[in-house]
Design a protein around this motif. Structure first.
Motif, PDB file in Angstrom:
ATOM      1  N   LYS A  88       7.087  -4.064  -4.667  1.00  0.00           N
ATOM      2  CA  LYS A  88       6.341  -5.283  -4.947  1.00  0.00           C
ATOM      3  C   LYS A  88       4.922  -4.990  -5.420  1.00  0.00           C
ATOM      4  CE  LYS A  88       8.717  -8.506  -1.846  1.00  0.00           C
ATOM      5  NZ  LYS A  88       8.519  -9.493  -0.752  1.00  0.00           N
ATOM      6  N   GLY A  89       4.474  -3.750  -5.200  1.00  0.00           N
ATOM      7  CA  GLY A  89       3.120  -3.384  -5.584  1.00  0.00           C
ATOM      8  C   GLY A  89       2.063  -4.102  -4.774  1.00  0.00           C
ATOM      9  N   PHE A 140      -5.822   1.820  -9.406  1.00  0.00           N
ATOM     10  CA  PHE A 140      -6.058   3.192  -8.949  1.00  0.00           C
ATOM     11  C   PHE A 140      -6.155   3.246  -7.426  1.00  0.00           C
ATOM     12  CE2 PHE A 140      -8.173   7.144  -8.076  1.00  0.00           C
ATOM     13  CZ  PHE A 140      -7.650   8.023  -9.024  1.00  0.00           C
ATOM     14  N   GLU A 141      -6.827   2.268  -6.816  1.00  0.00           N
ATOM     15  CA  GLU A 141      -6.949   2.231  -5.358  1.00  0.00           C
ATOM     16  C   GLU A 141      -5.570   2.115  -4.712  1.00  0.00           C
ATOM     17  OE1 GLU A 141     -11.334   0.031  -5.305  1.00  0.00           O
ATOM     18  OE2 GLU A 141      -9.488  -1.107  -4.928  1.00  0.00           O
ATOM     19  N   TYR A 142      -4.713   1.293  -5.323  1.00  0.00           N
ATOM     20  CA  TYR A 142      -3.357   1.125  -4.810  1.00  0.00           C
ATOM     21  C   TYR A 142      -2.591   2.443  -4.860  1.00  0.00           C
ATOM     22  CZ  TYR A 142       1.567  -0.069  -4.661  1.00  0.00           C
ATOM     23  OH  TYR A 142       2.899  -0.090  -4.339  1.00  0.00           O
ATOM     24  N   GLU A 183      -1.973  -9.852   6.065  1.00  0.00           N
ATOM     25  CA  GLU A 183      -2.810 -10.425   5.010  1.00  0.00           C
ATOM     26  C   GLU A 183      -2.839  -9.511   3.793  1.00  0.00           C
ATOM     27  OE1 GLU A 183      -6.686 -11.700   6.142  1.00  0.00           O
ATOM     28  OE2 GLU A 183      -6.038 -12.397   8.115  1.00  0.00           O
ATOM     29  N   LEU A 184      -2.698 -10.108   2.610  1.00  0.00           N
ATOM     30  CA  LEU A 184      -2.726  -9.330   1.377  1.00  0.00           C
ATOM     31  C   LEU A 184      -4.095  -8.696   1.154  1.00  0.00           C
ATOM     32  CD1 LEU A 184      -0.733 -11.549  -1.148  1.00  0.00           C
ATOM     33  CD2 LEU A 184      -0.160  -9.215  -0.445  1.00  0.00           C
ATOM     34  N   CYS A 198      14.132  -2.337   2.826  1.00  0.00           N
ATOM     35  CA  CYS A 198      12.870  -1.985   3.467  1.00  0.00           C
ATOM     36  C   CYS A 198      12.190  -0.819   2.770  1.00  0.00           C
ATOM     37  CB  CYS A 198      13.109  -1.660   4.934  1.00  0.00           C
ATOM     38  SG  CYS A 198      11.582  -1.652   5.887  1.00  0.00           S
ATOM     39  N   ASN A 199      11.893  -1.006   1.515  1.00  0.00           N
ATOM     40  CA  ASN A 199      11.181   0.022   0.771  1.00  0.00           C
ATOM     41  C   ASN A 199       9.694  -0.189   0.989  1.00  0.00           C
ATOM     42  OD1 ASN A 199       9.786   1.260  -1.635  1.00  0.00           O
ATOM     43  ND2 ASN A 199      11.886   1.945  -1.979  1.00  0.00           N
TER      44      ASN A 199
END
Length: 238
Positions: free
Chosen positions: A145-146, A160-162, A153-154, A131-132
């Motif tokens: 997983k980035g 940069f926003e991430y 919902e993805l 559970c990272n």
């Protein structure tokens, strides 16, 4: 508050409203993100949509039993999601049966909230690698997983926003200056943007979040910087 567990999501599956609410209040107090299900059917939907860090599961449930949920998780989904069973069944035979179904721990009703919190923390320590992620009010980020999801919902973000969202979510309810944010994002001081460029990225990030939800996750603190509003209120997604 257990700071190393902030943002960890817990799904409480219990048909007794009083018990479910009480457990949720204690979880909230310790900094957990709380999801609820009052029967087995809702539990399956919540598991598939939100992939919680840990499952608190009553065995005697309407529609689909807790035992069936265990079998479905372990055999059909092949999931290693940790499970703590909450049940009035106290015999050794019944406890052994629960562990054989795939439970990680087993607590008999009535139980003290303090003992439950200790057991949850212990199980999460043993299963930390699974559970990272960080979750607040339906917004979840999974660094390994980035990916970012809102209510399952993805969310499509630029790199940069991430990284910007990740930094803010790692410091819930803390004011971060633009310089602090950049120092977290560029640990080696290899900055390719100015402090004020943060404003543009924040604006774009907010617009993308608002398309998915009405929740205001990022707050501007005039003259100081930005703050991620890590809402620790009791969350009920129904």
């Amino acid at each position: 508050m257990i700071t190393n567990l902030i943002g960890k999501s817990v799904l409480v599956v219990e048909d007794n409203d009083k018990i479910r609410h009480l457990v949720g209040l204690y979880l909230k107090k310790e900094g957990y993100e709380v999801l609820e299900a009052k029967d087995g059917f809702e539990a399956k939907r919540m598991i598939e949509q939100y992939d919680p860090c840990i499952l608190l599961l009553d065995l005697v449930l309407p529609k689909i039993s807790g035992e069936e949920i265990c079998v479905w998780l372990r055999n059909d989904l092949k999931s290693q999601m940790p499970i703590i069973m909450l049940t009035a069944k106290a015999s050794e035979k019944e406890r052994i049966h629960g562990f054989k179904l795939g439970a990680d721990d087993y607590i008999v009703k009535p139980f003290s909230p303090g003992e439950l919190m200790v057991r949850i923390e212990a199980v999460l320590r043993r299963t930390a690698s699974r559970c990272n992620k960080i979750s607040f009010s339906g917004l979840t980020i999974k660094p390994l997983k980035g990916e970012v999801k809102i209510n399952g919902e993805l969310l499509d973000l630029t790199n940069f926003e991430y990284r910007l969202l990740h930094v803010l979510m790692q410091h819930p309810d803390q004011i971060l200056t633009r310089s602090q944010i950049l120092s977290y994002i560029y640990e080696n001081n290899e900055k390719t943007v100015t402090d004020r460029t943060i404003d543009v990225h924040i604006k774009n990030l907010r617009e993308k979040l608002k398309k998915k939800t009405k929740t205001e996750y990022v707050e501007t603190v005039r003259g100081m910087g930005y703050k991620f509003v890590g809402n620790q209120n009791y969350i009920n997604y129904f």
